[in-house]
Structures are given as C-alpha cells and as structure tokens.
Write a protein that holds these residues in place. Sequence first.
Motif, PDB file in Angstrom:
ATOM      1  N   THR A  66       0.854  -1.179   0.000  1.00  0.00           N
ATOM      2  CA  THR A  66       0.000   0.000   0.000  1.00  0.00           C
ATOM      3  C   THR A  66       0.896   1.237   0.000  1.00  0.00           C
ATOM      4  OG1 THR A  66      -0.098   0.409   2.399  1.00  0.00           O
ATOM      5  CG2 THR A  66      -1.525  -1.331   1.513  1.00  0.00           C
ATOM      6  N   PRO A  67       0.330   2.422  -0.232  1.00  0.00           N
ATOM      7  CA  PRO A  67       1.152   3.639  -0.159  1.00  0.00           C
ATOM      8  C   PRO A  67       1.780   3.844   1.208  1.00  0.00           C
ATOM      9  CG  PRO A  67      -0.936   4.082  -1.252  1.00  0.00           C
ATOM     10  CD  PRO A  67      -1.042   2.703  -0.684  1.00  0.00           C
ATOM     11  N   PHE A  68       1.280   3.109   2.221  1.00  0.00           N
ATOM     12  CA  PHE A  68       1.761   3.299   3.579  1.00  0.00           C
ATOM     13  C   PHE A  68       2.631   2.135   4.054  1.00  0.00           C
ATOM     14  CE2 PHE A  68      -2.552   4.849   2.879  1.00  0.00           C
ATOM     15  CZ  PHE A  68      -2.322   6.209   2.951  1.00  0.00           C
ATOM     16  N   GLY A  69       2.838   1.120   3.176  1.00  0.00           N
ATOM     17  CA  GLY A  69       3.645  -0.022   3.556  1.00  0.00           C
ATOM     18  C   GLY A  69       2.892  -1.321   3.328  1.00  0.00           C
ATOM     19  N   PRO A  70       3.540  -2.467   3.574  1.00  0.00           N
ATOM     20  CA  PRO A  70       2.881  -3.770   3.389  1.00  0.00           C
ATOM     21  C   PRO A  70       1.695  -3.920   4.338  1.00  0.00           C
ATOM     22  CG  PRO A  70       5.257  -3.996   3.706  1.00  0.00           C
ATOM     23  CD  PRO A  70       4.923  -2.592   4.031  1.00  0.00           C
ATOM     24  N   SER A  71       0.644  -4.566   3.847  1.00  0.00           N
ATOM     25  CA  SER A  71      -0.540  -4.771   4.675  1.00  0.00           C
ATOM     26  C   SER A  71      -1.264  -6.032   4.235  1.00  0.00           C
ATOM     27  CB  SER A  71      -1.481  -3.564   4.566  1.00  0.00           C
ATOM     28  OG  SER A  71      -2.573  -3.682   5.459  1.00  0.00           O
ATOM     29  N   ASP A  72      -2.174  -6.504   5.099  1.00  0.00           N
ATOM     30  CA  ASP A  72      -2.989  -7.661   4.747  1.00  0.00           C
ATOM     31  C   ASP A  72      -4.027  -7.268   3.701  1.00  0.00           C
ATOM     32  OD1 ASP A  72      -1.631  -9.195   6.577  1.00  0.00           O
ATOM     33  OD2 ASP A  72      -3.075  -8.883   8.174  1.00  0.00           O
ATOM     34  N   ALA A  73      -4.285  -8.167   2.764  1.00  0.00           N
ATOM     35  CA  ALA A  73      -5.322  -7.972   1.757  1.00  0.00           C
ATOM     36  C   ALA A  73      -6.188  -9.219   1.700  1.00  0.00           C
ATOM     37  CB  ALA A  73      -4.698  -7.697   0.391  1.00  0.00           C
ATOM     38  N   PRO A  74      -7.449  -9.085   1.306  1.00  0.00           N
ATOM     39  CA  PRO A  74      -8.319 -10.265   1.214  1.00  0.00           C
ATOM     40  C   PRO A  74      -7.771 -11.305   0.253  1.00  0.00           C
ATOM     41  CG  PRO A  74      -9.590  -8.228   1.052  1.00  0.00           C
ATOM     42  CD  PRO A  74      -8.156  -7.842   0.964  1.00  0.00           C
ATOM     43  N   GLY A  75      -7.987 -12.580   0.590  1.00  0.00           N
ATOM     44  CA  GLY A  75      -7.560 -13.659  -0.284  1.00  0.00           C
ATOM     45  C   GLY A  75      -8.470 -13.814  -1.489  1.00  0.00           C
ATOM     46  N   VAL A  76      -8.108 -14.757  -2.385  1.00  0.00           N
ATOM     47  CA  VAL A  76      -8.855 -15.002  -3.617  1.00  0.00           C
ATOM     48  C   VAL A  76      -9.054 -16.500  -3.786  1.00  0.00           C
ATOM     49  CG1 VAL A  76      -8.864 -14.739  -6.133  1.00  0.00           C
ATOM     50  CG2 VAL A  76      -7.902 -12.932  -4.702  1.00  0.00           C
ATOM     51  N   ALA A  77     -10.239 -16.908  -4.244  1.00  0.00           N
ATOM     52  CA  ALA A  77     -10.523 -18.318  -4.514  1.00  0.00           C
ATOM     53  C   ALA A  77     -11.300 -18.434  -5.821  1.00  0.00           C
ATOM     54  CB  ALA A  77     -11.324 -18.939  -3.370  1.00  0.00           C
ATOM     55  N   ASP A  78     -11.182 -19.585  -6.489  1.00  0.00           N
ATOM     56  CA  ASP A  78     -11.864 -19.826  -7.762  1.00  0.00           C
ATOM     57  C   ASP A  78     -13.254 -20.416  -7.541  1.00  0.00           C
ATOM     58  OD1 ASP A  78      -9.646 -18.969  -9.215  1.00  0.00           O
ATOM     59  OD2 ASP A  78      -8.772 -20.990  -9.268  1.00  0.00           O
ATOM     60  N   LEU A  79     -14.203 -19.985  -8.356  1.00  0.00           N
ATOM     61  CA  LEU A  79     -15.512 -20.622  -8.413  1.00  0.00           C
ATOM     62  C   LEU A  79     -15.482 -21.718  -9.478  1.00  0.00           C
ATOM     63  CD1 LEU A  79     -16.134 -17.745  -7.114  1.00  0.00           C
ATOM     64  CD2 LEU A  79     -18.473 -18.099  -7.943  1.00  0.00           C
ATOM     65  N   VAL A  80     -16.347 -22.704  -9.335  1.00  0.00           N
ATOM     66  CA  VAL A  80     -16.440 -23.815 -10.284  1.00  0.00           C
ATOM     67  C   VAL A  80     -17.728 -23.665 -11.083  1.00  0.00           C
ATOM     68  CG1 VAL A  80     -16.612 -26.312 -10.545  1.00  0.00           C
ATOM     69  CG2 VAL A  80     -15.112 -25.336  -8.796  1.00  0.00           C
TER      70      VAL A  80
END
Length: 397
Positions: A66-80
């Motif tokens: 982020t502009p302010f440094g590393p941060s947690d972001a939401p994960g991603v998963a595939d739909l079938v």
Amino acid sequence: MKKIWATVFILFLTTALYSQQALWGNQDITSPEINSDGTVTFRIQAPEVGKVQITGDFLPSQKADTPFGPSDAPGVADLVKGDKGIWEYKTPVPLAPELYSYSFIIDGLKTTDPNNVYMIRDVASVTNVFLIRGGRADLYKVNQVPHGTVSRRWYSSPKLNMERRLTIYTPPGYENSSKRYPVFYLLHGMGGDEEAWIALGRTAQILDNLIAKGKAEPMIVVMTNGNVSQEAAPGESSLGFYKPTMQLPKTMEGSMEQSFPDVVSFVDHDYRTLKSKQGRAIAGLSMGGYHALHISKEYPDMFDYIGLFSAAIMPDKRVSSPVYQNMDEKLKVQFSKKPKLYWIAIGKTDFLYKANEDYRKLLDERRYPYVYRESEGGHIWRNWRIYLTEFAPLLFR
C-alpha cells in the motif's frame, strides 16, 4: 370515449410495466447462502465468461503493498462452473461469527454480487456484505432492543469558514427525556468520511446492543468528517457526484485539530450534553487515531477518555503546523491532568504496529499510564469494530 379509455389503459399498463422492470432480469439464485453447518455458498450465473473468482475477508489473507507499507489484503478463490452457467464456491470450513465483505472477479473485472443487495462503500470501493450470527457478531446486527436515532447534521465551522456535515447517534430515549448525556467523538481513517463508522463500523447497532445489555452508558456519538477540505461525504455535498479518493488535502497537517472546537461547540449548543472533560471521550482509527491523539493533547481539558485504534502517530516531517510542535511538553500537561482512560489498540500484523510500539515506549519512559490491547490481524474494519465494542463499555463509568 372508448378510444380515450383505451389510451389511458395503455399508458397505465406501460407505466406499471416500466416501474416493475427492476423486478425482471434478476438471477433467481441465492448468494450468499449460509448453510446449516456454518459454511457459506456463493453463486453467480455467467455462462459466457471464462473465469470467476471471489475475494473477501473470510478467505486467508495475502500480503499487499500500500502507499503506507505492506498490509494484509483479502484472499482469492476460484468458483467452479456448473449447470446453466452457474458458478459456485463453498467455503471449505464453517465461518466464525463476523460481518464479512466480498466481491466477485469475472475475467479479471472486480464486481459486486448481483444476487446480494447488501453493500457497503469504503472510500471508492463497494463490496457486498453478509453476517454470520453468534458471539460478538450479534452486537453488529439489529436486535429487538430499544433503538437510538441516527441523524446527519450540518454545522458551521468558523475556523474553516464553511458549512460541514457530521453524523450523530443519540441513544434510545433521548428525544423523550430531559437529561444530559456524555458525548463520544468517533473519528474515521484516511479516505473515510462521516458515513464510515455508521456503515462499516456498525456504530448504531453496537451502541444499541451494548446499552440494552447494560454494558455501556447511554451516550451521544458524534462521527465527524476528518477531511477538512470537504463539506461532507462524496455525493452529499455541493460538489455533487464524484469519485472518492484517499488523496485529499488538509487531512493530517493540523487543520482538523485546530478546527475541532467548532464541532464541540455545535454539539454542546444543539444537544443536551455534559459540558465537561468528564463527559467527553474521543477515539479514532488510523488517521482518526492520529487526530484523536493530537486533538486530546492540544486541548487537555476537553477529553477524559482517549482511544487510539491502529493509530498513525507522528506527522510527516514536512508538516510544520504548531499543533505538532512541543509534543513532549503537551503530553506532559495532558497526563498531569490525569485522563481517566488512555487506550491503545492495534493488530499484530498492522503496518502501523512499529509506530505504535515506539509511541508506547515513549509513554513508558515517562511513566504515563495507558491500557494496551493487541489483537490478531492487521489494518482492517474487523479489528476496529472489536475495539469499539471493548472501548465503549469503559466510558463514563
């Protein structure tokens, strides 16, 4: 005459059909579906696309810059993809009670779930939300308890030479009583506005439920707009509709702190308040925590309860406002007046963790008392809602 009635009937039918068009074309799909075992299933019908994914804060987080440094972001998963072009994703495990947000990603395009009407804006992003009941999350839902009132009020700020808007929660029974109430000033983070805490933070639901349980004193909660270049939230001012942004002028350069007495004066004039240090609290998240820190030290006789939620601490070195000068001396004066509560909370993986750790060392060196709360996770609304549920019950006791 028959022709006239026929024309009227056709016009009526056309109008009725037009007004009902919002009911047509919707997918007859349930999404999200909260299953009996606590898992959640998401669905979307998109037969012509090649890939559908879901991103949300219920998925394992991933690191992001982020502009302010590393941060947690939401994960991603595939739909079938299944029958009739319906894509589906089911969480592999039950979800814990919480208010969650999510979006679909369709062939690389991030979008909302057309089958879920419940959405929240955070700065320039709109996501769908759903609630898993139970535990602390029951504080985030509307329950059968007495309810307070949420209003949007405009006030004059002589210091800023403009009319501005804020959001105010008054507790159940306020309108029918003559008593005076303490006031809790609750401040948002960068890019937010006076709508952030009431929408993303579930302030009204949390206060209603805490007050009903006898866990919090009835109080007025004032949610300001910390972007002093704005009259009000995007779309709610004379500027009309424009794309919200985090990059706003006059956010952390002293103007908010210098103009804050205008807010307090308005609230004390228009509401039945306890006009004393003992009757006022201030807290905020991130940029709002920064403002709460500096406002409370700038006006040491104004607030007896201070909360810093994942707070930014020190100003940019290029900022030269007198608000940030002589900090050691101002903190010395503030703590000599013995505030009843100085509360600091932050997540273990928050990008502001080190800044908060350094600030606590400063307080420790000077033997200034404070309460510290460390939680899991990072710079996220899930933590800030938790902090509100824990901080509010400590006020005005």
